[in-house]
Design a protein around this motif. Structure first.
Motif, PDB file in Angstrom:
ATOM      1  N   MET A  11      96.976   3.513  63.141  1.00  0.00           N
ATOM      2  CA  MET A  11      95.710   3.090  63.355  1.00  0.00           C
ATOM      3  C   MET A  11      95.028   3.863  64.560  1.00  0.00           C
ATOM      4  N   ARG A  12      93.847   4.153  64.190  1.00  0.00           N
ATOM      5  CA  ARG A  12      93.275   4.975  65.107  1.00  0.00           C
ATOM      6  C   ARG A  12      91.963   4.095  65.883  1.00  0.00           C
ATOM      7  N   LEU A  13      91.754   3.849  67.135  1.00  0.00           N
ATOM      8  CA  LEU A  13      90.548   3.192  67.775  1.00  0.00           C
ATOM      9  C   LEU A  13      89.583   4.285  68.143  1.00  0.00           C
ATOM     10  N   GLU A  14      88.175   4.392  67.658  1.00  0.00           N
ATOM     11  CA  GLU A  14      87.439   5.317  68.275  1.00  0.00           C
ATOM     12  C   GLU A  14      86.152   4.550  68.537  1.00  0.00           C
ATOM     13  N   PHE A  15      85.518   4.858  69.598  1.00  0.00           N
ATOM     14  CA  PHE A  15      84.318   4.403  70.018  1.00  0.00           C
ATOM     15  C   PHE A  15      83.054   5.009  69.181  1.00  0.00           C
ATOM     16  N   ASP A  16      82.357   4.236  68.340  1.00  0.00           N
ATOM     17  CA  ASP A  16      81.013   4.774  67.499  1.00  0.00           C
ATOM     18  C   ASP A  16      79.994   4.172  67.663  1.00  0.00           C
ATOM     19  N   ASP A  17      78.846   4.602  68.202  1.00  0.00           N
ATOM     20  CA  ASP A  17      77.503   3.791  68.259  1.00  0.00           C
ATOM     21  C   ASP A  17      77.692   2.567  68.595  1.00  0.00           C
ATOM     22  N   GLY A  18      78.324   2.221  69.654  1.00  0.00           N
ATOM     23  CA  GLY A  18      78.264   0.790  70.105  1.00  0.00           C
ATOM     24  C   GLY A  18      79.322  -0.111  69.594  1.00  0.00           C
ATOM     25  N   THR A  19      80.194   0.459  68.543  1.00  0.00           N
ATOM     26  CA  THR A  19      81.189  -0.278  68.105  1.00  0.00           C
ATOM     27  C   THR A  19      82.712   0.419  67.939  1.00  0.00           C
ATOM     28  N   LEU A  20      83.616  -0.260  67.510  1.00  0.00           N
ATOM     29  CA  LEU A  20      84.760   0.396  67.545  1.00  0.00           C
ATOM     30  C   LEU A  20      85.209   0.836  65.954  1.00  0.00           C
ATOM     31  N   LEU A  21      85.436   1.796  65.858  1.00  0.00           N
ATOM     32  CA  LEU A  21      85.691   2.221  64.302  1.00  0.00           C
ATOM     33  C   LEU A  21      87.593   2.323  64.383  1.00  0.00           C
ATOM     34  N   LEU A  22      87.903   1.590  63.456  1.00  0.00           N
ATOM     35  CA  LEU A  22      89.358   1.461  63.170  1.00  0.00           C
ATOM     36  C   LEU A  22      89.601   2.255  62.025  1.00  0.00           C
ATOM     37  N   GLU A  23      90.260   3.341  62.185  1.00  0.00           N
ATOM     38  CA  GLU A  23      90.890   4.103  60.973  1.00  0.00           C
ATOM     39  C   GLU A  23      92.095   3.835  60.855  1.00  0.00           C
ATOM     40  N   ALA A  57      93.426   1.195  59.586  1.00  0.00           N
ATOM     41  CA  ALA A  57      93.679  -0.249  60.123  1.00  0.00           C
ATOM     42  C   ALA A  57      94.412  -0.904  58.793  1.00  0.00           C
ATOM     43  N   PRO A  58      95.306  -2.051  58.980  1.00  0.00           N
ATOM     44  CA  PRO A  58      95.633  -2.874  58.165  1.00  0.00           C
ATOM     45  C   PRO A  58      94.715  -3.959  57.989  1.00  0.00           C
ATOM     46  N   GLU A  59      94.847  -4.529  56.817  1.00  0.00           N
ATOM     47  CA  GLU A  59      93.836  -5.679  56.261  1.00  0.00           C
ATOM     48  C   GLU A  59      93.869  -6.636  57.179  1.00  0.00           C
ATOM     49  N   THR A  60      94.924  -6.770  57.991  1.00  0.00           N
ATOM     50  CA  THR A  60      95.439  -7.924  58.894  1.00  0.00           C
ATOM     51  C   THR A  60      94.688  -7.824  60.146  1.00  0.00           C
ATOM     52  N   GLN A 119     105.144 -11.205  70.325  1.00  0.00           N
ATOM     53  CA  GLN A 119     104.245 -10.247  69.669  1.00  0.00           C
ATOM     54  C   GLN A 119     104.683  -8.674  69.860  1.00  0.00           C
ATOM     55  N   ASP A 120     105.715  -8.693  70.714  1.00  0.00           N
ATOM     56  CA  ASP A 120     106.386  -7.082  70.808  1.00  0.00           C
ATOM     57  C   ASP A 120     107.129  -6.859  69.612  1.00  0.00           C
ATOM     58  N   GLY A 121     107.563  -7.669  68.667  1.00  0.00           N
ATOM     59  CA  GLY A 121     108.295  -7.347  67.573  1.00  0.00           C
ATOM     60  C   GLY A 121     107.311  -7.133  66.488  1.00  0.00           C
ATOM     61  N   PHE A 122     105.995  -7.115  66.851  1.00  0.00           N
ATOM     62  CA  PHE A 122     104.829  -6.992  65.591  1.00  0.00           C
ATOM     63  C   PHE A 122     103.967  -5.763  65.934  1.00  0.00           C
ATOM     64  N   SER A 123     104.462  -4.823  66.769  1.00  0.00           N
ATOM     65  CA  SER A 123     103.615  -3.738  67.424  1.00  0.00           C
ATOM     66  C   SER A 123     103.305  -2.761  66.290  1.00  0.00           C
ATOM     67  N   HIS A 124     101.822  -2.447  66.405  1.00  0.00           N
ATOM     68  CA  HIS A 124     101.243  -1.270  65.443  1.00  0.00           C
ATOM     69  C   HIS A 124     101.095  -0.188  66.154  1.00  0.00           C
ATOM     70  N   ASP A 125     101.219   1.189  65.603  1.00  0.00           N
ATOM     71  CA  ASP A 125     101.045   2.481  66.347  1.00  0.00           C
ATOM     72  C   ASP A 125      99.567   2.486  66.425  1.00  0.00           C
ATOM     73  N   VAL A 126      99.130   2.781  67.560  1.00  0.00           N
ATOM     74  CA  VAL A 126      97.615   2.740  67.969  1.00  0.00           C
ATOM     75  C   VAL A 126      97.332   4.066  68.639  1.00  0.00           C
ATOM     76  N   ALA A 127      96.412   4.972  68.149  1.00  0.00           N
ATOM     77  CA  ALA A 127      96.017   6.242  68.880  1.00  0.00           C
ATOM     78  C   ALA A 127      94.387   5.613  69.437  1.00  0.00           C
ATOM     79  N   ASP A 128      94.496   5.465  70.701  1.00  0.00           N
ATOM     80  CA  ASP A 128      93.165   4.889  71.494  1.00  0.00           C
ATOM     81  C   ASP A 128      92.480   6.066  72.066  1.00  0.00           C
ATOM     82  N   ALA A 129      91.690   6.252  70.949  1.00  0.00           N
ATOM     83  CA  ALA A 129      90.523   7.467  71.590  1.00  0.00           C
ATOM     84  C   ALA A 129      89.275   6.717  72.180  1.00  0.00           C
TER      85      ALA A 129
END
Length: 101
Positions: free
Chosen positions: A1-13, A15-18, A58-68
């Motif tokens: 999953m990739r987090l990106e700031f876009d026009d005042g919101t976070l765009l989550l590319e 990302a899982p449905e959950t 929570q550590d057992g359920f971590s997701h890979d995140v690229a925080d741009a």
């Protein structure tokens, strides 16, 4: 999953449905979340690091995140004007400081 700031919101590319706090945006085929949810999303993904280094469930359920979203430069705040305290403020501060220490 990739987090990106876009026009005042976070765009989550990718990302899982959950993913919490997010709504699907058909215009970009990705989830969006309000920008103030940045920390909550990192906590959900297991990427927020606390200083106690204690493992949690929570550590057992971590997701890979690229925080741009944090790709902003550090803001250097330097005062443009130095204001000296007035004499009565300086003299009232000295006795309290010497009594404390």
């Amino acid at each position: 999953m990739r987090l990106e700031f876009d026009d005042g919101t976070l765009l989550l590319e990718n990302a899982p449905e959950t993913v919490p706090y997010a709504e699907w945006d058909d215009r970009v085929d990705a989830y969006r979340a309000q920008a103030y949810r940045h920390r909550a999303l990192l906590e959900w993904a297991g990427q927020w690091a606390e200083s106690d280094d204690q493992a949690t469930l929570q550590d057992g359920f971590s997701h890979d995140v690229a925080d741009a979203a944090r790709a902003y430069p550090d803001l250097a705040l330097t005062p443009a004007l130095q204001i000296e305290p007035r004499d009565y403020r300086v003299s009232s501060r000295i006795p309290a400081a010497s009594a404390a220490g």
